[in-house]
Each structure stands twice: as structure tokens, then as C-alpha cells.
Design a protein around this motif. Structure first.
Motif, PDB file in Angstrom:
ATOM      1  N   ILE A  57      -7.128  -3.859   5.077  1.00  0.00           N
ATOM      2  CA  ILE A  57      -7.802  -4.098   3.798  1.00  0.00           C
ATOM      3  C   ILE A  57      -9.295  -4.285   4.017  1.00  0.00           C
ATOM      4  O   ILE A  57     -10.132  -3.714   3.294  1.00  0.00           O
TER       5      ILE A  57
ATOM      6  N   VAL B 298      -3.102   4.672   4.148  1.00  0.00           N
ATOM      7  CA  VAL B 298      -1.642   4.756   4.054  1.00  0.00           C
ATOM      8  C   VAL B 298      -1.087   5.749   5.078  1.00  0.00           C
ATOM      9  O   VAL B 298      -0.007   5.549   5.638  1.00  0.00           O
TER      10      VAL B 298
ATOM     11  N   THR C   1     -10.914  -0.931   4.889  1.00  0.00           N
ATOM     12  CA  THR C   1     -10.988  -0.071   3.703  1.00  0.00           C
ATOM     13  C   THR C   1     -12.153  -0.477   2.810  1.00  0.00           C
ATOM     14  O   THR C   1     -12.950   0.367   2.370  1.00  0.00           O
TER      15      THR C   1
ATOM     16  N   VAL D 227      -7.921   4.790   0.390  1.00  0.00           N
ATOM     17  CA  VAL D 227      -6.564   4.246   0.255  1.00  0.00           C
ATOM     18  C   VAL D 227      -5.512   5.219   0.799  1.00  0.00           C
ATOM     19  O   VAL D 227      -4.718   4.846   1.670  1.00  0.00           O
TER      20      VAL D 227
ATOM     21  N   PHE E 244      -2.633  -2.312  -2.380  1.00  0.00           N
ATOM     22  CA  PHE E 244      -2.242  -2.988  -1.152  1.00  0.00           C
ATOM     23  C   PHE E 244      -1.591  -4.346  -1.408  1.00  0.00           C
ATOM     24  O   PHE E 244      -0.663  -4.736  -0.696  1.00  0.00           O
TER      25      PHE E 244
ATOM     26  N   PHE F 298       2.256  -3.536  -0.492  1.00  0.00           N
ATOM     27  CA  PHE F 298       2.306  -2.468   0.504  1.00  0.00           C
ATOM     28  C   PHE F 298       2.665  -2.997   1.888  1.00  0.00           C
ATOM     29  O   PHE F 298       3.401  -2.345   2.633  1.00  0.00           O
ATOM     30  N   PHE F 299       2.171  -4.176   2.245  1.00  0.00           N
ATOM     31  CA  PHE F 299       2.373  -4.702   3.599  1.00  0.00           C
ATOM     32  C   PHE F 299       3.612  -5.579   3.700  1.00  0.00           C
ATOM     33  O   PHE F 299       3.642  -6.528   4.483  1.00  0.00           O
TER      34      PHE F 299
ATOM     35  N   ARG G 252      -2.317  -6.169   7.901  1.00  0.00           N
ATOM     36  CA  ARG G 252      -2.695  -6.159   6.488  1.00  0.00           C
ATOM     37  C   ARG G 252      -4.160  -6.536   6.288  1.00  0.00           C
ATOM     38  O   ARG G 252      -4.884  -5.843   5.547  1.00  0.00           O
TER      39      ARG G 252
END
Length: 745
Positions: A717, A112, A720, A108, A34, A39-40, A713
Motif C-alpha cells: 500500500i 495485484v 503504491t 493498483v 486494498f 485484498f490482503f 499489506r
């Protein structure tokens, strides 16, 4: 053995450090994807290959730690079980806990999937590969803990060995190895064998490697325990020799006779029906030559995929032959230059030196005395599409030609520097032409000289009335045309001021029922500017300061049918059309590209557009139109045949502007992809375009806007990590309850 396995697993499960290790592994795996993989951000992707590629390296400390929790070498000597049963129970118990640790990372891919498309069958393939990797790594760890009496020293040894077998294939990047040694380091690399699974390929060679290595370390552990028990005999020595020989033969056979299963949704590693049908038209021998440098073969696993795809491709026709050549020497370099193939530079870093090597990875296709070239290929992402276009040209004896005319005063080879090489890399021959009335470029022929050749036009500000009429007449005749223009000119080299003027083409196109708006299109979804300053307000020097500013006049289009990965635009002008007027000319106009729903039309203030990043409005002003806007239109015949596309942006294809929307060290090629894809649609090569789509994954985070992605984001996170913590806590609580019941019983 079952009772012994449960005992070993229970010993791991009651150790609080086991949960700490598993949770740390899952958290680090999530954070590296991430955060480290960005990723963000605008370069974020739903491609999970990098996520899977990290996991083997994350296991370097995790597996040795788990192995230490069930390591009791001295107590193993007195157990009433065979040495093989003891080692198998330990290995299986440690593997089970590692599987639980891997299960925690499923959060994860699940996260996504809320932002982009995730191929779950490929995810399952990736986890299958991780389980096979874990089996080998755990077996290796148990062997060292059996061999070495000191748990601390064994931990260090296992960590070092795992780091070595994960990274040994990278040795070729540091030093030049002989062929046999380069092949050996790849064969023994655990991470190299995992690469295919991480991409969604089940390869029997990798399965056999992991199975053989797991069995080898398991039996080695049993023999090590036998020796400690004082039970080693000549019979055991003979068993070692026979077992080692069998493993070696199995590995050799698996490299010669193997099978690969492509689990990707679009079968991008398999030969498509389009290619098979195309090769049925071959009537004479056709040769495919793959020039691949040894350095690339030893360094990049994906080069193996290229060769294996070419082998499968050649097997589709008895007329097709494949040869693989490792180019070396000046004579070979000169020969490749005749095909238009230039070597690429790669860097090798030693202890005290850095050297550069010229490498090749090119494909030459020869048929009936003619040839086509793919100058450089490093993966199979678009390989079949590249092969298909060139094979089609050779087999059907056709030449794909496109002409490009620039009508805004810019230069094709400077301002639009990426256009020609990009189209040539797609198999097109590019011819530069000019507007008929542009007498400054007399060495170029006017585009009217090639009425049957597809035409790309960038800008029309300098066109004359007759030029504009020629363009419109070409569209009316059904000429294949792509026009990227707008009625405004922006001073992109200086202050970004917008110059309004009379563009003859913008006026002439109205006869077809297509109109440019007198506004600039803004959008909340846009490219973020990075502004740097090393001066204070009084002009004195200061340390470099960075400020990030959203710039609505550079909209980023969402993923859509004609721009699968979206598109970055720069000061675009929206279009509107009148279907009745278009039908009177025998044409049909439709939407081709649209903005997000959060767009609006920025008007002039005191007869000028405000383009200053610090002064431009971040939301619609009173009286400004808002909502989704059309920024490109398609012009078709009444029967639906696409002939022309008009895009209200002449700057999206400028090399300097593309740099603004690019990530560090990565060029944003979405504009080039859009251009070449649209060209295929205009010329009717839809089958080839579908082949391109099938061989490339849709990894764009298209389910949210860039701003929504950035805003989510921290919550994503945090959620998760919380789910991972809850799963670990739940497992710990379940084991605690089970232990209490056992004690009460």
C-alpha cells in the motif's frame, strides 16, 4: 482550436489543486480496493471488477472539481472562437486531465499482478470504459458550468447529477417501477453502461451511449454559450430538434443492432467450441426457457449478461429456441416448483419500510419430452458449464448419478449438509447408500448394489473388516470412487480431542501400497481462528474480547492443478505410497494434493495429539518431519485412467467446519468445488471440466501464501501510494519547468 485547447489544459495544469484532486482520487481508489475489499485477507481476489466499479462513484466529486478549474463563463463571451470550439476545447482539456488521473490508478492492477493472475486485456477494456465514462461525465460537467454562472452552485449541481446518473438504476431496489420506467432508468445510468467494460466486454451499445451523451452535452454547452452571447436564432432551435431526434434514433437502433466483444483470456462470455460441437448432435427441436423476474432485471446488470449469453447459445443451432418469461402469480410459482425451482428472497428498502420479494432466475431445458433445470443463475460465471452438463444428459439420453456413503457416524443431511444440494446444482442425481455391514441404516441400500455408479465415501471409522475389503475390491476393479477419510476421529462438537483407533480401511488400503501416516499435518499456511470471550479469568463478566489465533492443524493448501483456488483442510492425515506394491496390483498411485513447503508432521505427546489452539505448536518440534506433504492420492490404471482419489481428511466437507474458513456472509465453497471437479475427472468428463475452468477466472492470490500476503499489506500500500505521489510530483515539476521557460521566452 488547438491553441485554445492548450490554453485550457495549461490553466488546469498550473493550478496546484488539480494535482491534489487527482492524487486524492488515485489514493482513495487504491485504498478502497486494498482495504475495503479486504485484498490482503483470505477472501482477497485478483478480480478487478470491484475496483473498476468504484471508479465512477469516485468521479462524483473529482470531475466537478476539475470542471471548476477551467470554468470562466464571462471570459468565454469575448473569445474569438465559435461557441462549439470553446466548449470542445474546455471539454477536451478537462478530459485529458481526467485521463491523467485514471492513469495514476494503474498502480493498483500492477500491484495485484504480483500476487495473482491479472488479465491485462480485460484491464485495458476496463480503462477504455472508464475513458468513455469520463468523456460523458466531463461533458455533463462543462454544460452545467456554462449554464450556471456561480461556480460553487454549479459544483453542487454537477455532483448531485453525477451521483444520480451513477445510481439511478438502483432505484428499482427501493421502489417498484413500471416496466417502461425501469428500462428508462437503466438506459440513462452511467454506471450501468460501464458494468460490461468492467468485466472485460466491449459492447457497442455502451460505446454509442457514451458517444451520444458526450456529444449531446457538448452541443448543449455550445448552445448555452450561444444564448449568453445573444446569438441564438431559429436556426439553432431547428438544430436542437434535429440533433435530439438523431440521438434518440441512434440510441434506439443501437439497442436492437449491437455487437459484443469478449476480451477475457478464457472467453468466458462467449460460446465455446465444446458447446457448438455438442449442439451438432441435436436432431429434434430443443427449447430453452429463461424464467427471470423483473426485479432482478432492473437491479442486477449481470442478469443482462445471462440473457445475452443464452441468446448467443441458442443461435448456435437451428433446432434450439429461446424464450424469456417473467414469472408472476401463484400458478406460475406452482409450475416452477414442478421443475424443482424455488424462488429466492431479495430485500427492498424504502424510506420507512423494508419488504421482501420472491424472485426467479432459472433455466429449463426441454428435449424429447425430458427436461433439465438450472434452479438459479445470476451471472455467466459457470452458466455454460451448467448448460453443457444438462444438455449432454438430454441429447445423449444419459443420467448423471452418484452415490454417497457416510462411514463415520455423521449424517449426510446434517453434518455434510452442503454435499447433496451442491452436487444436484451441478447436474448430478445423488443417491445415499451405506456400508454393507452398517445395519442401523436398513432403509438404505449398500454401495455394493451399485458397482457401476460413482461412489463418494466420507469417513470409515465405523466400517467393518468386510466393509473395508469391499471398498478395496471396488478400487481394484476400477470402480469410480472418491474417499475422504483418516485413521483418526476428532470430537469436532466439543474439545477437538483426537481419538485414535483401528480403522479397517486404513489397514486394508495398505495392500495397494498406500499408507496413512501416524501424525497430523500442520502448516504455517493455515486458517486463522477468531476466538471470543466475555468472561475474565475469575469467571466474572466482561466486555466481549476477540483474539485471532493461527491454527496450524487447519492447513490451507496453495493453489495447484487439482485445487485451483486452494483448499482449507481440518486435522488432515498425510499419505505415502509404494509404487512397487501398487504396480503389483495393476495400479498406479500418484500425488493429487500437496501442502505448502512449510508443512510438518505433528506427533503425539504422551500418546495424544495436542489440539488446543493455545497449546498447539506453531512450528515443527525436534524430531518432527517437515516439508511438503501429500494429503491426497490418485489411483489409476497402468494406462493412466483415473479411477479413485483418496483424501486424508474427512472433515473438509463438513458444513460446520466450512463455516470456520468462510468470510462473513460468504461461504467457503472450495471443498465443494474440489469434490465436484474431482468427480468429473474420475468419471472421465474432462471436456466438461475444461469448460468449467474456461468459464471461471483464476482469481486466487496464488503467488504468495496467506501469511506472506498479510505481511506485505503495508509495504505494498505504501509503495503504491508513493508511486502515485511521485507521478503527480513529476507532472507538477514538468509543468513548472515548462511555465518558467514560457515566461523567460
Amino acid at each position: 482550436m488547438q491553441r485554445l485547447y492548450r490554453r485550457c489544459l495549461f490553466k488546469i495544469a498550473i493550478n496546484p489543486f488539480s494535482y491534489a484532486v487527482s492524487l486524492s482520487f488515485a489514493v482513495v481508489s487504491a485504498l478502497q480496493f486494498f482495504i475495503l475489499q479486504q485484498f490482503f485477507t483470505d477472501v482477497g481476489s485478483s478480480d478487478l471488477h470491484r475496483f473498476f466499479s468504484f471508479v465512477p462513484y469516485g468521479c462524483i466529486l473529482v470531475i466537478p472539481a476539475l470542471g471548476s478549474f477551467c470554468s470562466r463563463p464571462q471570459s468565454d463571451l469575448d473569445l474569438p472562437f465559435s461557441s462549439l470550439e470553446i466548449m470542445a476545447a474546455k471539454t477536451l482539456a478537462c478530459f485529458t486531465w481526467m485521463a491523467f488521473s485514471l492513469l495514476l490508478t494503474v498502480c493498483v492492477p500492477a500491484a495485484v499482478s504480483f500476487f495473482g493472475n491479472v488479465e491485462w486485456q480485460s484491464v485495458l477494456c476496463g480503462y477504455l470504459g472508464l475513458l468513455l465514462y469520463a468523456a460523458s461525465a466531463v461533458s455533463l460537467a462543462i454544460y452545467f458550468y456554462t449554464l450556471i454562472d456561480s461556480p460553487g452552485f454549479a459544483f453542487i449541481c454537477v455532483s448531485i447529477v453525477l451521483a444520480a446518473v451513477n445510481s439511478i438504476h438502483l432505484l428499482s431496489a427501493v421502489v417498484t417501477l413500471p416496466n417502461f420506467l425501469a428500462s428508462f432508468v437503466k438506459t440513462v445510468s452511467f454506471a450501468w453502461h460501464f458494468d460490461a467494460s468492467g468485466k472485460g466486454i466491449i459492447d457497442t451499445r455502451d460505446i454509442i451511449f457514451y458517444a451520444v451523451s458526450s456529444a449531446a452535452f457538448l452541443f448543449a454547452s455550445a448552445w448555452a454559450l450561444e444564448r449568453k452571447r445573444g446569438l441564438e436564432s431559429k436556426k439553432v432551435s431547428l438544430q436542437k430538434i434535429l440533433f435530439a431526434s438523431a440521438c434518440l434514433l441512434l440510441l434506439i437502433d443501437s439497442s436492437r443492432i449491437y455487437s459484443r466483444i469478449d476480451t477475457t483470456a478464457r472467453k468466458k462470455f462467449s460460446v465455446s467450441q465444446f458447446s457448438k460441437t455438442l449442439m451438432e448432435e441435436i436432431e429434434e427441436p430443443l427449447s430453452i426457457t429463461y424464467y427471470r423476474s423483473r426485479e432482478l432485471k432492473n437491479l442486477y446488470p449481470q442478469v443482462k449478461d445471462v440473457q445475452e449469453f443464452l441468446e448467443a447459445y441458442a443461435d448456435c443451432s437451428s433446432y434450439v429456441s429461446l424464450s424469456v418469461i417473467e414469472p408472476s402469480g401463484e400458478e406460475m410459482a406452482s409450475r416452477l416448483e414442478t421443475y424443482g425451482i424455488q424462488g429466492q428472497q431479495i430485500r427492498s428498502t424504502g424510506k420507512n419500510t423494508t419488504s421482501y420479494s420472491t424472485v426467479y432466475s432459472a433455466v429449463v431445458i426441454s428435449y424429447l419430452g425430458r427436461s433439465e433445470t438450472i434452479p438459479f443463475v445470476l451471472s455467466t460465471n459457470t452458466l455454460e458449464y451448467d448448460l453443457g452438463g444438462r444438455m449432454q444428459a438430454l441429447i445423449r439420453n444419459t443420467k448423471r448419478v452418484v452415490q454417497v456413503a457416510v462411514g463415520n457416524g455423521m449424517k449426510l443431511d446434517a453434518d455434510y449438509a452442503y454435499v447433496k444440494p451442491w452436487l444436484e446444482s451441478q447436474g448430478w442425481t445423488v443417491v445415499q447408500t451405506r456400508f454393507p455391514g452398517e445395519y442401523r441404516e436398513q432403509k438404505l441400500l449398500p454401495f455394493t448394489e451399485y458397482p457401476d455408479v460413482p461412489l463418494i465415501v466420507f469417513g470409515s471409522a465405523l466400517s467393518s473388516q468386510s466393509d473395508a475389503q469391499a471398498l478395496v475390491q471396488r478400487i481394484l476393479r476400477g470402480g469410480k470412487t472418491f474417499i475422504a477419510t483418516s485413521p483418526y476421529t476428532v470430537d469436532i462438537a466439543n474439545d477437538w480431542s483426537v481419538i485414535t483407533g483401528d480403522d479397517p480401511f486404513a489397514y486394508q488400503i495398505q495392500t495397494l501400497g498406500l499408507y496413512f501416516k501416524d501424525t497430523l499435518t500442520s502448516d504455517i499456511s493455515n486458517t486463522r481462528l477468531s476466538l471470543y470471550s466475555d468472561q475474565r479469568a475469575d469467571g466474572s463478566s466482561a466486555s466481549v474480547q476477540t483474539q485471532y489465533v493461527n491454527y496450524p492443524l487447519w492447513p490451507v493448501l496453495p493453489s495447484q492443478t487439482n485445487a485451483a483456488n486452494g483448499l482449507a483442510m481440518f486435522w488432515p492425515c498425510s499419505l505415502e505410497f509404494d509404487e512397487e506394491v501398487a504396480s503389483e496390483t495393476g495400479m498406479k498411485i500418484s500425488r493429487y494434493l500437496v501442502t505448502s513447503e512449510s508443512a510438518w508432521q505433528s506427533k503425539t505427546v504422551d500418546s495424544r495429539f495436542i489440539t488446543d489452539p493455545f497449546a498447539v505448536s506453531m512450528h515443527p518440534e525436534a524430531g518432527e518431519e517437515s516439508g511438503q506433504s501429500v494429503v491426497a492420492c490418485a489411483i489409476s490404471d497402468v494406462d493412466g485412467t483415473l479411477n479413485s482419489v483418496i483424501v486424508g481428511d474427512q472433515y473438509a466437507f463438513v458444513a460446520g467446519m466450512m463455516a470456520y474458513s468462510s468470510a462473513p456472509n460468504t461461504l467457503d465453497t472450495r471443498a465443494m468445488e474440489f469434490l465436484s471437479d474431482t468427480l468429473l475427472k474420475i468419471t472421465g468428463e474432462t471436456a466438461l471440466l475444461e469448460l468449467k475452468k474456461n468459464t471461471s477466472s483464476d482469481t486466487a492470490l496464488s503467488k504468495v501464501t496467506l501469511d506472506e500476503l498479510y505481511e506485505k499489506r503495508i509495504p505494498v500500500i505504501a509503495l503504491t501510494l508513493m508511486i502515485q505521489l511521485l507521478l503527480v510530483s513529476g507532472a507538477f515539476a514538468a509543468v513548472a519547468i515548462l511555465r518558467r521557460k514560457n515566461l523567460e521566452a
